[in-house]
Scaffold this active site. Structure first.
Site, mmCIF file in Angstrom:
data_model
loop_
_atom_site.group_PDB
_atom_site.id
_atom_site.type_symbol
_atom_site.label_atom_id
_atom_site.label_comp_id
_atom_site.label_asym_id
_atom_site.label_seq_id
_atom_site.Cartn_x
_atom_site.Cartn_y
_atom_site.Cartn_z
ATOM 1 N N PHE A 156 -10.336 -1.647 6.483
ATOM 2 C CA PHE A 156 -11.114 -1.764 5.250
ATOM 3 C C PHE A 156 -10.668 -2.935 4.391
ATOM 4 O O PHE A 156 -9.477 -3.085 4.103
ATOM 5 C CB PHE A 156 -10.963 -0.490 4.397
ATOM 6 C CG PHE A 156 -11.698 0.695 4.938
ATOM 7 C CD1 PHE A 156 -13.004 0.955 4.553
ATOM 8 C CD2 PHE A 156 -11.092 1.539 5.851
ATOM 9 C CE1 PHE A 156 -13.695 2.048 5.056
ATOM 10 C CE2 PHE A 156 -11.770 2.635 6.365
ATOM 11 C CZ PHE A 156 -13.074 2.892 5.967
ATOM 12 N N ASP A 157 -11.644 -3.727 3.970
ATOM 13 C CA ASP A 157 -11.428 -4.585 2.824
ATOM 14 C C ASP A 157 -11.254 -3.634 1.627
ATOM 15 O O ASP A 157 -11.851 -2.553 1.599
ATOM 16 C CB ASP A 157 -12.637 -5.489 2.609
ATOM 17 C CG ASP A 157 -12.599 -6.175 1.264
ATOM 18 O OD1 ASP A 157 -11.641 -6.918 1.012
ATOM 19 O OD2 ASP A 157 -13.522 -5.944 0.456
ATOM 20 N N VAL A 158 -10.472 -4.019 0.662
ATOM 21 C CA VAL A 158 -10.165 -3.126 -0.458
ATOM 22 C C VAL A 158 -10.877 -3.554 -1.740
ATOM 23 O O VAL A 158 -11.651 -2.799 -2.335
ATOM 24 C CB VAL A 158 -8.642 -3.038 -0.688
ATOM 25 C CG1 VAL A 158 -8.339 -2.159 -1.907
ATOM 26 C CG2 VAL A 158 -7.952 -2.473 0.553
ATOM 27 N N THR A 196 -14.894 -3.604 -1.950
ATOM 28 C CA THR A 196 -15.450 -2.574 -1.080
ATOM 29 C C THR A 196 -15.076 -1.188 -1.591
ATOM 30 O O THR A 196 -15.915 -0.297 -1.685
ATOM 31 C CB THR A 196 -14.937 -2.738 0.365
ATOM 32 O OG1 THR A 196 -15.273 -4.053 0.838
ATOM 33 C CG2 THR A 196 -15.547 -1.693 1.291
ATOM 34 N N LYS A 209 -7.876 -13.551 4.172
ATOM 35 C CA LYS A 209 -9.156 -13.567 4.862
ATOM 36 C C LYS A 209 -10.059 -14.602 4.195
ATOM 37 O O LYS A 209 -9.965 -14.776 2.977
ATOM 38 C CB LYS A 209 -9.816 -12.181 4.785
ATOM 39 C CG LYS A 209 -9.011 -11.062 5.413
ATOM 40 C CD LYS A 209 -9.677 -9.705 5.160
ATOM 41 C CE LYS A 209 -9.710 -9.387 3.666
ATOM 42 N NZ LYS A 209 -10.402 -8.122 3.347
#
Length: 240
Positions: free
Chosen positions: A13-15, A18, A150
């Site tokens: 998961f992107d945090v 998101t 990223k």
């Protein structure tokens, strides 16, 4: 056709964006500063200016870089260009909240999959975000851990190495994120299966997230974490 959710062991998961409402956190902090200065700001304009400043060549790690960002955007918003307010914006990350559906959805998904956080935020910020989210993660990776951000493939490869150490591969991972630029595009390039959580589905533009050069069609697409978790739950029921 997209693979079944039961075929994945991990969900990465992107945090920020998101699971954590960083746009709301930033605009609330700026609105508070504006109120003290006797002015008002437009939230979407503030996010657009934030986005431009955040991706300048001299940008630092997030959210520490918010102190610099504030000094760049304050004059264009009519806010006082004083360092103390930049520090306030940076430190506001400690108060940012999860989206209303994040914690419950993660708790549900953790029953069937190992959840891994992949965030461009620094470790000190993730420590707060994790508490907001109910500490659901099996493993966590930050910019401090990977030495990069990223969409650098090196960030993802650090996670690939981690799952490989457990005898698994990137094929065992479903990557879940809202950012087309940071996550969905590069995850496709790296051969991952991905799921786009379109948090801004009811709003125009990309808000505080940089716009991608081109749109990547995701393998799965939901407008909320609640909808995603519900689909996973129903899919797994059908297979039992």
């Amino acid at each position: 056709m997209a693979r079944g959710f039961n075929e994945f062991k991990y969900m990465t998961f992107d945090v920020v964006g998101t699971l954590i409402d960083f746009e709301g956190g930033i605009t609330r902090c700026l609105a508070g500063i504006a109120a003290e200065a006797g002015v008002s700001i437009d939230g979407e304009k503030a996010l657009a200016l934030y986005r431009q400043a955040r991706y300048m060549p001299d940008a630092g790690l997030f959210p520490d870089d918010l102190a610099r960002v504030y000094m760049v955007i304050a004059p264009r918003l009519g806010l006082p260009a004083e360092e103390k307010y930049g520090v306030r914006l940076r430190d506001s990350a400690n108060t940012w909240q999860g989206f209303p559906d994040s914690a419950a959805a993660l708790a549900d998904l953790a029953k069937s999959h190992r959840l891994i956080a992949m965030t461009n935020a620094r470790r000190w910020a993730l420590d707060h975000f994790e508490k907001q989210l109910g500490s659901p993660f099996f493993a966590t990776f930050t910019a401090d851990d990977t030495g990069t951000e990223k969409p650098d493939p090196a960030f993802f490869r650090a996670v690939f190495d981690f799952v490989a150490s457990r005898g698994d591969s990137k094929d065992d991972i479903l990557h879940v994120a809202q950012s087309q630029y940071h996550d969905i595009g590069i995850s496709r390039t790296l051969g991952m299966t991905n799921c786009w959580i379109e948090r801004r589905h009811a709003q125009k533009g990309y808000g505080g997230t940089i716009e991608p050069e081109r749109f990547t069609m995701p393998d799965y697409h939901f407008t909320s974490m609640a909808g995603f978790a519900s689909a996973v739950r129903e899919s797994l029921k059908e297979r039992t």
